[in-house]
Enzyme design. Sequence first.
Site, PDB file in Angstrom:
ATOM      1  N   LYS A   1       0.839  -1.206   0.000  1.00 38.57           N
ATOM      2  CA  LYS A   1       0.000   0.000   0.000  1.00 38.57           C
ATOM      3  C   LYS A   1       0.871   1.252   0.000  1.00 38.57           C
ATOM      4  O   LYS A   1       2.069   1.193   0.270  1.00 38.57           O
ATOM      5  CB  LYS A   1      -0.900   0.009   1.235  1.00 38.57           C
ATOM      6  CG  LYS A   1      -0.130   0.083   2.554  1.00 38.57           C
ATOM      7  CD  LYS A   1      -1.055   0.168   3.749  1.00 38.57           C
ATOM      8  CE  LYS A   1      -0.241   0.304   5.037  1.00 38.57           C
ATOM      9  NZ  LYS A   1      -1.089   0.563   6.218  1.00 38.57           N
TER      10      LYS A   1
ATOM     11  N   MET B   1      10.635  24.664   1.092  1.00 35.71           N
ATOM     12  CA  MET B   1       9.847  23.811   0.211  1.00 35.71           C
ATOM     13  C   MET B   1      10.717  22.956  -0.706  1.00 35.71           C
ATOM     14  O   MET B   1      10.415  21.780  -0.946  1.00 35.71           O
ATOM     15  CB  MET B   1       8.900  24.668  -0.636  1.00 35.71           C
ATOM     16  CG  MET B   1       7.947  23.855  -1.498  1.00 35.71           C
ATOM     17  SD  MET B   1       6.812  24.875  -2.454  1.00 35.71           S
ATOM     18  CE  MET B   1       5.760  25.515  -1.153  1.00 35.71           C
TER      19      MET B   1
ATOM     20  N   ARG C   1     -10.465   1.230  14.557  1.00 35.37           N
ATOM     21  CA  ARG C   1     -10.554   1.801  13.211  1.00 35.37           C
ATOM     22  C   ARG C   1     -11.604   1.008  12.438  1.00 35.37           C
ATOM     23  O   ARG C   1     -12.757   0.986  12.805  1.00 35.37           O
ATOM     24  CB  ARG C   1      -9.185   1.781  12.532  1.00 35.37           C
ATOM     25  CG  ARG C   1      -8.117   2.599  13.254  1.00 35.37           C
ATOM     26  CD  ARG C   1      -6.851   2.786  12.440  1.00 35.37           C
ATOM     27  NE  ARG C   1      -6.401   1.584  11.752  1.00 35.37           N
ATOM     28  CZ  ARG C   1      -5.193   1.447  11.208  1.00 35.37           C
ATOM     29  NH1 ARG C   1      -4.312   2.446  11.257  1.00 35.37           N
ATOM     30  NH2 ARG C   1      -4.857   0.338  10.592  1.00 35.37           N
TER      31      ARG C   1
ATOM     32  N   TYR D   1      14.773  30.735   6.126  1.00 29.28           N
ATOM     33  CA  TYR D   1      13.699  31.579   6.627  1.00 29.28           C
ATOM     34  C   TYR D   1      13.757  31.754   8.142  1.00 29.28           C
ATOM     35  O   TYR D   1      13.971  30.794   8.884  1.00 29.28           O
ATOM     36  CB  TYR D   1      12.337  30.982   6.254  1.00 29.28           C
ATOM     37  CG  TYR D   1      12.044  30.979   4.777  1.00 29.28           C
ATOM     38  CD1 TYR D   1      12.018  32.178   4.060  1.00 29.28           C
ATOM     39  CD2 TYR D   1      11.781  29.797   4.104  1.00 29.28           C
ATOM     40  CE1 TYR D   1      11.735  32.181   2.697  1.00 29.28           C
ATOM     41  CE2 TYR D   1      11.490  29.789   2.732  1.00 29.28           C
ATOM     42  CZ  TYR D   1      11.478  30.990   2.049  1.00 29.28           C
ATOM     43  OH  TYR D   1      11.201  30.990   0.699  1.00 29.28           O
TER      44      TYR D   1
END
Length: 395
Positions: free
Chosen positions: A38, A318, A136, A270
């Site tokens: 998966k 990013m 779940r 940043y």
Amino acid sequence: MNGKPLRAWAQIDLTALRSNVSALKAKAPTAAFMAVVKADAYGHGMLPCAKAAVEAGATWLGTATPEEALALRKAGLTARTLCWLWTPGGPWRDCVEADIDVTVSGLWALREVTAAAEEAGRTARVQLKIDAGLGRNGAQPEQWPELTAEARAAEVAGLIKVTGVWAHFSCADEPGHPSIERELTVFRQALAVAEAAGLEPEVRHIANSPGTLTLPEAHFDLVRPGVAMYGISPVPQIGSPAEFGLRPVMTVAGRLASVKRVPGGHGVSYGHQYVTPGETTLALVPLGYADGVPRHASGTGPVLVAGKWRTVAGRVAMDQFVVDLGGDAAEPGDEAVLFGPGDGGEPTAEDWARACGTIAYEIVTRIGGRVPRVYVGDTGGRTRSDDDGAACPRA
């Protein structure tokens, strides 16, 4: 391949994956083996990894979504395949026609797959899931008698065949946790109820990666290793991958985009959370959170550059982050290794997990599509990349 250099890459060692499958099979020699692929094989690439796992002896494949299971069939993989994450109106008929085993966790799902089987004119392969305590998916124990009775009626009508009964542990990665025995008890009771309803499942299964490695009493008819197949220990507090006979499959690296001298007191990235303590050399690694590098690695993530471990200097952006090389030299184009098996001195995914306060599962799975996968160790002896024509120095 034309040798075009890559900005960054994730090398996937299929030889290691096949070896891991063999090691895990040896831990559960009497159980069938489901290779869980998966989430694009935990970020490693679903199709190449599924093929390698089958080559190594996996007889089942496991996916979360039906779309993943259908993609395996479209690629020509015919191994028994189970998918388990359904929502109303899903592609039940497509899966029935593709001979995919579908998970049913409630009456609504049983009725949808039964209708799909009737429309298709084929018997659906169904596995019933009990919620043994994870909270779940899966039917609650009080719902289980009605679900098994209705499933048996659909089976008698020839619409479905109940091929499995299964559950999932909540805390198998914490050996000795009291929930483990409680959930095994619920699962065994669910099996007895299913048997009393007249069901004869082919496989009963509850063992995930930690269950496969540490709970032989939970192996039943089939085990479902996921992250362990990719060479990551699901119980790092108990043993490293090597101690379980496993080897990490993924190595993530990139080429330095910039190397420059800067004076002391120079802000980096940043917010200037990092300021150079003195004159130094900064190197720019062209990977960022758009590529799956956690922003939580700001100031903590380990990277091997110029033969030494460095730490991400300042914030992960990013597309890039910076490391401080101090007095060491490097050149643009030199390799920066974020993580790998660790035997070349590089950090591992587990090192990154600790640095970010998460688990190694997330570190490998989140590596994004901008990072091409380069496959080594395939059965044809070739190097393959999903970035056509690209070359990787480790390949």
